[in-house]
Design an enzyme around this catalytic site. Structure first.
Site, PDB file in Angstrom:
ATOM      1  N   LYS A  22      36.594  23.216   9.185  1.00  0.00           N
ATOM      2  CA  LYS A  22      36.034  22.112   8.366  1.00  0.00           C
ATOM      3  C   LYS A  22      34.852  22.593   7.532  1.00  0.00           C
ATOM      4  CE  LYS A  22      32.880  18.260   9.490  1.00  0.00           C
ATOM      5  NZ  LYS A  22      31.630  19.023   9.684  1.00  0.00           N
ATOM      6  N   ASN A  23      33.933  23.324   8.163  1.00  0.00           N
ATOM      7  CA  ASN A  23      32.704  23.686   7.460  1.00  0.00           C
ATOM      8  C   ASN A  23      32.885  24.861   6.505  1.00  0.00           C
ATOM      9  OD1 ASN A  23      31.470  21.561   8.667  1.00  0.00           O
ATOM     10  ND2 ASN A  23      30.363  22.764  10.209  1.00  0.00           N
ATOM     11  N   CYS A 119      27.455  13.157   9.856  1.00  0.00           N
ATOM     12  CA  CYS A 119      27.115  12.680  11.198  1.00  0.00           C
ATOM     13  C   CYS A 119      25.682  12.194  11.234  1.00  0.00           C
ATOM     14  CB  CYS A 119      27.299  13.806  12.204  1.00  0.00           C
ATOM     15  SG  CYS A 119      29.021  14.160  12.528  1.00  0.00           S
ATOM     16  N   ARG A 124      18.260  14.415   8.245  1.00  0.00           N
ATOM     17  CA  ARG A 124      19.104  15.447   7.631  1.00  0.00           C
ATOM     18  C   ARG A 124      18.666  15.563   6.179  1.00  0.00           C
ATOM     19  NH1 ARG A 124      25.293  15.516   9.334  1.00  0.00           N
ATOM     20  NH2 ARG A 124      24.924  17.647   8.639  1.00  0.00           N
ATOM     21  N   ASP A 306      26.722  22.177  16.893  1.00  0.00           N
ATOM     22  CA  ASP A 306      27.919  21.337  16.897  1.00  0.00           C
ATOM     23  C   ASP A 306      28.691  21.450  18.219  1.00  0.00           C
ATOM     24  OD1 ASP A 306      27.205  20.649  14.370  1.00  0.00           O
ATOM     25  OD2 ASP A 306      28.811  21.722  13.346  1.00  0.00           O
ATOM     26  N   ARG A 398      37.388  12.998  11.662  1.00  0.00           N
ATOM     27  CA  ARG A 398      36.653  13.662  10.563  1.00  0.00           C
ATOM     28  C   ARG A 398      36.760  15.178  10.698  1.00  0.00           C
ATOM     29  NH1 ARG A 398      30.757  13.224  10.129  1.00  0.00           N
ATOM     30  NH2 ARG A 398      31.304  14.795   8.601  1.00  0.00           N
TER      31      ARG A 398
HETATM   32  C1  UD1 Z   1      29.478  20.315   6.280  1.00  0.00           C
HETATM   33  C2  UD1 Z   1      28.720  21.271   7.129  1.00  0.00           C
HETATM   34  O1  UD1 Z   1      28.764  22.470   6.929  1.00  0.00           O
HETATM   35  N1  UD1 Z   1      28.014  20.731   8.121  1.00  0.00           N
HETATM   36  C3  UD1 Z   1      27.288  21.603   9.040  1.00  0.00           C
HETATM   37  C4  UD1 Z   1      25.976  21.982   8.406  1.00  0.00           C
HETATM   38  O2  UD1 Z   1      25.280  20.789   8.080  1.00  0.00           O
HETATM   39  P1  UD1 Z   1      24.030  20.898   7.093  1.00  0.00           P
HETATM   40  O3  UD1 Z   1      24.263  21.943   6.093  1.00  0.00           O
HETATM   41  O4  UD1 Z   1      23.737  19.509   6.645  1.00  0.00           O
HETATM   42  O5  UD1 Z   1      22.919  21.392   8.087  1.00  0.00           O
HETATM   43  P2  UD1 Z   1      21.623  22.234   7.690  1.00  0.00           P
HETATM   44  O6  UD1 Z   1      21.811  23.616   8.165  1.00  0.00           O
HETATM   45  O7  UD1 Z   1      21.317  22.020   6.252  1.00  0.00           O
HETATM   46  O8  UD1 Z   1      20.516  21.468   8.523  1.00  0.00           O
HETATM   47  C5  UD1 Z   1      19.883  22.020   9.645  1.00  0.00           C
HETATM   48  C6  UD1 Z   1      18.489  21.448   9.756  1.00  0.00           C
HETATM   49  O9  UD1 Z   1      17.719  21.786   8.598  1.00  0.00           O
HETATM   50  C7  UD1 Z   1      17.109  20.637   8.052  1.00  0.00           C
HETATM   51  N2  UD1 Z   1      17.130  20.722   6.585  1.00  0.00           N
HETATM   52  C8  UD1 Z   1      18.275  21.088   5.951  1.00  0.00           C
HETATM   53  C9  UD1 Z   1      18.347  21.114   4.559  1.00  0.00           C
HETATM   54  C10 UD1 Z   1      17.193  20.759   3.839  1.00  0.00           C
HETATM   55  O10 UD1 Z   1      17.197  20.749   2.613  1.00  0.00           O
HETATM   56  N3  UD1 Z   1      16.058  20.403   4.510  1.00  0.00           N
HETATM   57  C11 UD1 Z   1      15.985  20.385   5.877  1.00  0.00           C
HETATM   58  O11 UD1 Z   1      14.957  20.059   6.450  1.00  0.00           O
HETATM   59  C12 UD1 Z   1      17.978  19.458   8.510  1.00  0.00           C
HETATM   60  O12 UD1 Z   1      17.234  18.249   8.533  1.00  0.00           O
HETATM   61  C13 UD1 Z   1      18.426  19.913   9.883  1.00  0.00           C
HETATM   62  O13 UD1 Z   1      17.463  19.566  10.840  1.00  0.00           O
HETATM   63  O14 UD1 Z   1      25.209  22.778   9.311  1.00  0.00           O
HETATM   64  C14 UD1 Z   1      24.868  22.086  10.519  1.00  0.00           C
HETATM   65  C15 UD1 Z   1      23.981  23.000  11.340  1.00  0.00           C
HETATM   66  O15 UD1 Z   1      24.665  24.130  11.713  1.00  0.00           O
HETATM   67  C16 UD1 Z   1      26.139  21.678  11.254  1.00  0.00           C
HETATM   68  O16 UD1 Z   1      25.786  20.875  12.353  1.00  0.00           O
HETATM   69  C17 UD1 Z   1      27.074  20.888  10.361  1.00  0.00           C
HETATM   70  O17 UD1 Z   1      28.327  20.757  10.987  1.00  0.00           O
HETATM   71  C1  PEP Z   2      27.340  17.600  11.899  1.00  0.00           C
HETATM   72  C2  PEP Z   2      28.616  17.810  11.625  1.00  0.00           C
HETATM   73  O1  PEP Z   2      29.237  17.608  10.480  1.00  0.00           O
HETATM   74  P1  PEP Z   2      28.693  17.069   9.076  1.00  0.00           P
HETATM   75  O2  PEP Z   2      27.633  18.004   8.643  1.00  0.00           O
HETATM   76  O3  PEP Z   2      29.914  17.163   8.225  1.00  0.00           O
HETATM   77  O4  PEP Z   2      28.211  15.680   9.314  1.00  0.00           O
HETATM   78  C3  PEP Z   2      29.536  18.379  12.613  1.00  0.00           C
HETATM   79  O5  PEP Z   2      30.565  18.909  12.181  1.00  0.00           O
HETATM   80  O6  PEP Z   2      29.260  18.283  13.821  1.00  0.00           O
END
Ligand code: UD1
Ligand code: PEP
Length: 421
Positions: A22-23, A119, A124, A306, A398
């Site tokens: 998915k990711n 999620c 986030r 995750d 999802r």
């Molecule tokens: C679609 C996808 O790929 N989703 C994955 C992606 O989510 P996603 O890319 O949203 O997760 P991030 O790695 O960005 O977020 C990790 C942490 O960094 C913080 N943060 C992130 C971006 C930002 O601009 N500012 C900030 O503060 C977030 O609040 C969070 O606490 O990585 C997560 C962490 O491995 C996984 O759980 C999700 O499954």
């Molecule tokens: C946090 C997850 O996904 P998403 O970033 O797509 O919400 C997840 O896959 O567990």
């Protein structure tokens, strides 16, 4: 309303076919939209709800998309992308919508983001994405609900992420790929899915180096072309099936090219789960009792957040006290209350949880608060006495393709139902 019904007690045995990631597929759909000509083909696409939403979103901005479900193949023609609006009713339903912004910026000079879903895991943020776009020359207007990003051409710059954000890294690489000049991204994410996206972008003509080192350099090019790419296996789906074998005392062969479970495998081994690789197939089984475990979630190569929820279920079935420290998200323990309804003893204190096992689990009505707590409840149901009913199954759908059918083929008693309420 989608609902899963699980009757526990059956050991899972046989061959589990691991889906595409998915990711990885979601950013790849975003990457396909960068190609102004031709048709992109993605293979090994997981047939999950997030992919369906991504298809709807791509169509909403003018792309032509074919999702061939039985062939697990997506064909994307982005030549007619014509709308910068990522409409709320689709974009708010999945996180991957955030990955469409770079293509809109390059193709149309603006992106109007009416919402981003995903999620519910506490805060986030997206500040690294927007700060990065600004440093590349975009204007970002953050309204109450709508974010408007505009750029008449991006220019390379040095970018820095406070923490190595997964989608943040992917978005900034995509934004830099067609920018003028050189971009350096410091503290970039190391996740294998990010590297798979870099592979695809490189085939498309992007010039990216340093993937997997934390320091990525992107030399901007004038155009990217449509390619064929096979999505890597989903290590989260694989981890869940390995845990299903572990907690039911079964034995599974996991099939998924090049599958590497990394630290999750080592943690399960510490708990008494046996892994044995035979070429491309990974066997997993558990005979003796499960031992307790300590987990600290981290960005790759640490323990994936995750898989923290599914692992909490396994810990509840281990003989002794396990400790979990969640370091990525500030709201990822909603599972604890649901597991406790089934008889588990999980105590949460801020970002830490103590799981006192082993407690016999009993099936009851429980709620999936997010994708991974949903799949963790399915795992609990497999080990529980009686029937576990899990709402809302949409959250599980999802991220896991044909879950009930795949688990039934291995001997699980699980059904997926659609009801009006
Ligand atoms: C679609 C996808 O790929 N989703 C994955 C992606 O989510 P996603 O890319 O949203 O997760 P991030 O790695 O960005 O977020 C990790 C942490 O960094 C913080 N943060 C992130 C971006 C930002 O601009 N500012 C900030 O503060 C977030 O609040 C969070 O606490 O990585 C997560 C962490 O491995 C996984 O759980 C999700 O499954
Ligand atoms: C946090 C997850 O996904 P998403 O970033 O797509 O919400 C997840 O896959 O567990």
């Amino acid at each position: 309303m989608v609902r899963y019904r699980v009757r526990g007690g059956n050991a899972l045995r046989g061959t589990a076919f691991i889906q595409g990631a998915k990711n990885a597929v979601l950013p790849m759909i975003g990457a396909a939209l960068l190609a102004a000509k031709g048709r992109t083909v993605l293979r090994n696409v997981p047939i999950i709800e997030d992919v369906r939403r991504a298809v709807e979103l791509a169509e909403a901005i003018g792309a032509y998309v074919e999702l061939h479900e039985s062939e697990r193949t997506l064909v994307i023609d982005a030549s007619r992308v014509n709308s910068p609006v990522l409409p709320a009713e689709i974009a708010r339903r999945f996180r991957g919508s955030v990955l469409f912004t770079p293509a809109l910026l390059h193709r149309l000079g603006e992106a109007i983001v009416e919402g981003v879903g995903g999620c519910n895991l506490g805060s986030r943020n997206l500040d690294f994405h927007y700060l990065g776009y600004k440093r590349l020359g975009a204007i970002v207007d953050e309204g109450e609900t709508v974010i408007h990003v505009k750029a008449s051409g991006l220019t390379g710059a040095t970018l820095y992420l406070d923490t190595p954000s997964h989608t943040g890294t992917e978005n900034l690489i995509m934004a830099a790929a067609l920018a003028k000049g050189t971009t350096v991204i410091e503290n970039a994410a190391l996740e294998p899915e990010v590297l798979d996206v870099i592979d695809m972008l490189t085939k498309m003509g992007a010039r990216i180096s340093g993937g997997g080192t934390g320091f990525i350099t992107v030399e901007g090019v004038d155009e990217l072309h449509a390619v064929e790419h096979t999505v890597m296996p989903d290590r989260l789906d694989a981890g869940v099936f390995a845990m299903a074998a572990a907690l039911t005392g079964g034995e599974l062969s996991l099939v998924g090219t090049g599958l590497d479970l990394g630290v999750v495998r080592y943690k399960l081994e510490q708990m008494g789960v046996e892994f044995h690789r035979q070429g491309a197939v990974l066997h997993v089984r558990r005979e003796g009792p499960l031992r307790p475990i300590n987990i600290i979630t981290d960005t790759y190569p640490g323990f994936a957040t995750d898989l923290q929820s599914p692992m909490m279920t396994v810990a509840a079935l281990a003989e002794g006290t396990s400790y979990i420290h969640e370091r990525i998200f500030d709201g990822r323990f909603a599972l604890a209350g649901e597991l406790n309804k089934m008889g588990a003893n999980v105590e949460v204190d801020g970002s830490r949880a103590i799981v006192r096992g082993r407690t016999p689990l009993t099936g009851t009505q429980v709620t999936a608060h997010d994708l991974r707590s949903g799949i963790a409840l399915v795992l609990a149901g497999l080990a529980a006495e009686g029937e576990t009913v899990i709402d809302s199954g949409y959250l599980i759908d999802r991220g896991h393709a044909h879950l009930a059918a795949r688990m039934r083929a291995l001997g699980a008693d699980i059904t997926r139902e659609i009801s009006d309420h």
